[in-house]
Design a protein around this motif. Sequence first.
Motif, short mmCIF file in Angstrom:
data_model
loop_
_atom_site.label_atom_id
_atom_site.label_comp_id
_atom_site.label_asym_id
_atom_site.label_seq_id
_atom_site.Cartn_x
_atom_site.Cartn_y
_atom_site.Cartn_z
N ASP A 1 0.82 -1.21 0.00
CA ASP A 1 0.00 0.00 0.00
C ASP A 1 0.85 1.26 0.00
N GLY A 2 1.91 1.25 -0.81
CA GLY A 2 2.74 2.43 -0.96
C GLY A 2 3.78 2.64 0.12
N HIS A 3 3.94 1.69 1.03
CA HIS A 3 4.91 1.83 2.11
C HIS A 3 5.87 0.65 2.11
N VAL A 4 7.11 0.90 2.53
CA VAL A 4 8.08 -0.17 2.70
C VAL A 4 7.86 -0.81 4.05
N VAL A 5 7.66 -2.12 4.08
CA VAL A 5 7.44 -2.84 5.33
C VAL A 5 8.40 -4.04 5.38
N TYR A 6 8.67 -4.47 6.61
CA TYR A 6 9.55 -5.63 6.85
C TYR A 6 8.73 -6.73 7.51
N SER A 7 9.04 -7.98 7.15
CA SER A 7 8.16 -9.09 7.52
C SER A 7 8.56 -9.82 8.79
N ALA A 8 9.81 -9.74 9.24
CA ALA A 8 10.24 -10.52 10.40
C ALA A 8 9.60 -9.98 11.67
N THR A 9 8.96 -10.84 12.43
CA THR A 9 8.23 -10.42 13.61
C THR A 9 9.15 -10.28 14.82
N PRO A 10 8.73 -9.54 15.84
CA PRO A 10 9.50 -9.47 17.08
C PRO A 10 9.72 -10.84 17.71
N GLU A 11 8.70 -11.70 17.66
CA GLU A 11 8.82 -13.03 18.25
C GLU A 11 9.93 -13.84 17.56
N TYR A 12 10.02 -13.72 16.26
CA TYR A 12 11.08 -14.40 15.51
C TYR A 12 12.46 -13.88 15.93
N PHE A 13 12.55 -12.59 16.19
CA PHE A 13 13.82 -12.03 16.64
C PHE A 13 14.19 -12.56 18.03
N GLY A 14 13.19 -12.75 18.89
CA GLY A 14 13.48 -13.32 20.19
C GLY A 14 14.04 -14.72 20.09
N SER A 26 15.52 -15.98 17.48
CA SER A 26 16.82 -15.89 16.81
C SER A 26 17.92 -15.44 17.76
N ALA A 27 17.56 -14.60 18.75
CA ALA A 27 18.55 -14.11 19.71
C ALA A 27 19.20 -15.26 20.46
N LEU A 28 18.42 -16.27 20.81
CA LEU A 28 18.98 -17.43 21.50
C LEU A 28 19.93 -18.19 20.60
N ARG A 29 19.58 -18.32 19.32
CA ARG A 29 20.47 -19.00 18.38
C ARG A 29 21.79 -18.22 18.24
N PHE A 30 21.68 -16.89 18.16
CA PHE A 30 22.89 -16.08 18.05
C PHE A 30 23.78 -16.25 19.29
N ALA A 31 23.15 -16.20 20.44
CA ALA A 31 23.92 -16.34 21.68
C ALA A 31 24.60 -17.71 21.74
N ASN A 32 23.88 -18.75 21.35
CA ASN A 32 24.46 -20.09 21.34
C ASN A 32 25.60 -20.21 20.34
N HIS A 53 10.92 -5.37 18.53
CA HIS A 53 11.91 -6.41 18.23
C HIS A 53 12.96 -6.48 19.34
N ILE A 54 13.42 -5.32 19.80
CA ILE A 54 14.45 -5.29 20.84
C ILE A 54 13.89 -5.82 22.16
N ALA A 55 12.63 -5.55 22.43
CA ALA A 55 12.01 -6.06 23.66
C ALA A 55 12.01 -7.59 23.68
N GLU A 56 11.76 -8.21 22.52
CA GLU A 56 11.77 -9.67 22.46
C GLU A 56 13.18 -10.23 22.60
N ILE A 57 14.17 -9.53 22.03
CA ILE A 57 15.56 -9.95 22.22
C ILE A 57 15.92 -9.89 23.70
N SER A 58 15.56 -8.78 24.34
CA SER A 58 15.86 -8.61 25.76
C SER A 58 15.19 -9.68 26.61
N LYS A 59 13.95 -9.97 26.29
CA LYS A 59 13.21 -11.01 27.02
C LYS A 59 13.88 -12.37 26.87
N ALA A 60 14.30 -12.69 25.66
CA ALA A 60 14.92 -13.99 25.40
C ALA A 60 16.26 -14.14 26.11
#
Length: 626
Positions: A240-253, A255-261, A277-284
């Motif tokens: 609808d005329g806007h640039v959007v990104y598809s990765a959800t905050p939950e997916y980032f959370g 992924s944060a565990l995989r990165f840490a591992n 997204h950052i809140a989910e990383i912090s939570k994870a």
Amino acid sequence: MKPDLRAALSNRPLVGDGAMATYLYQLGLPVGVSFEEFNLLKPDVIAEVHRQYAAAGAEIIETNTYSAQHNKLSRYGLEKKTEVINAAGVAIARNAVGPEAYVVGSIGAVRGGAGKNIRTATVKRDFEEQIGVLLASGVDGLILETFFDLEELSLALSIIRKKSDIAVICQFAVEDPSRTRDGIPLPEAFRRLKAEGADVIGLNCRSGPAGILRALETIPKDIGLPLSVFPNAGIPDYVDGHVVYSATPEYFGASALRFANAGARLIGGCCGTTPEHIAEISKALRDYMPPAQEEATKESAHPAVEVAVEPTAAEAFDDGTPVITEPSIVDLVRERHTVIVELDPPRDLDIRKFMAGAQALKDAKADALTMADNSLAVTRMSNLALAALLKERVGIRPLAHIACRDRNLIGTQSHMMGFDALGIDHVLAVTGDPAKFGDLPGSSSVYDLTSFEIIRMIKQLNEGIAFSGKPLKQKAKFVIGAAFNPNVKHLDKAIQRLERKIAAGADYIMTQPVYDPVLIERIADMTKHLSIPIFLGIFPLASGRNAEYLHNEVPGIQLSDSVLGRMSGLEGGAGRAEGVRIAEELLDVAMEHFNGIYLMTPFLAYDMTVSLTEYVRSKSKTTSGV
């Protein structure tokens, strides 16, 4: 009093912040301006973004100074304000988050992603000016981010080390997960930066979590420095005329565990990420504990890699020059099940595997081979050249995608005239992903035409009329396809858009991949009134990671919970086998409702689409088309 940044990173994973520029865009600020100038024009807005990231759990806050260099600011007539913009960026961040968070000065590459020919003396001047201001303003560290070449990153680091012993984070942006743009293997580049005085080394931008993790896994465990990762929120899309990104905050959370591992000790976000997204990383990471040593070893033994398939012998190619004759794809699909298979053009100059795959798919009785036009704005070999080779060497019908992104009106008509001269008459008209998100982000997106307009203009060539309106000496014979994404919340609106493409002159439709049998049936019911055939997209999954990546990071693709569950944890041969089984089950449903089948080949693993093409052919003997 908080510990030194180096000491903090040695104890546990720290949470970084997220995007600034793309988040400002989401908040309604315009594009095409200097976001760094907002340090002077809208300091309250910048401060509020910093506060939101800190409240979400970010422990490291980057200053809004990524492009605050003389050369980059000169594009906006701001080069004389370089010092004041950088100093303001530090003051805003420090005042917004107080002493609890680390404030690091953000420095981007001067040459940037396009590799423009900027003299080394100019690059050195710009780095020295910006680094001097940031250090004088009292940052806790410096982050050199989104660098493509080791040479430029080393230059910036050397300037810092001559001025200060401050903590320095160095981050590459890579398209190839194994090396920098100037061809240096990542492990070698990391070791050289360590020797030159880097304190943290990592990766950011260009890829979502899946691509960054794949690159991170190429780094030896004995590198001896903390690693950092700041991935994008998947691949951007226009909605609808806007640039959007598809990765959800939950997916980032997750992924944060995989990165840490995998050894990351600083985890944040780049383009498209938000405070959510950052809140989910912090939570994870809140109570993160490293896995047992044997579990870490087990995890690292299965890196995500592209599927390797041995090409068939070159002698399998046809020596003659077969001629593709009628009927067209549209004629065929009205009579029987018809299979179009997508095979990605190579990103280098070696076409052997591509041509071997084409021959294998022809032998499996695919009806056409389709090739994207630099999909995801990543540079690949010309599909015009490959289409001609397919006709000449293999004798299979080529179907080329035509994107609006890369050519103006002159170039587009010239391109189409070349297709006509070569007898390549089947095309798919698409908008094309924005150039700024591909492997040459400094290049321009043209977009003289929309997907609707390019369909009309190509149809006009069939009437013997040039784009200018002048008559041509003969008529073209293009059979024109249009793209359709059914993986949307409001399918009825997507179909209305599709009706406009049909009105513009589209002859057939090719859909994005569908992974839900119920959605296949719904698409069939809601499109039964359309006058042109639909080729339903089926994309076999190669692994559990491949499934997660497509679902979370690629616009227009959604996987059902059932499919995600079945693919979870599967890699290698087991993953490919299950991916083919899932695709066969989807084909069973699709073939009841659609004669047109559009198969997409993952990672040039053409054995998978060969198997599925043969499956369609075997089922067609007992299943009548609709």
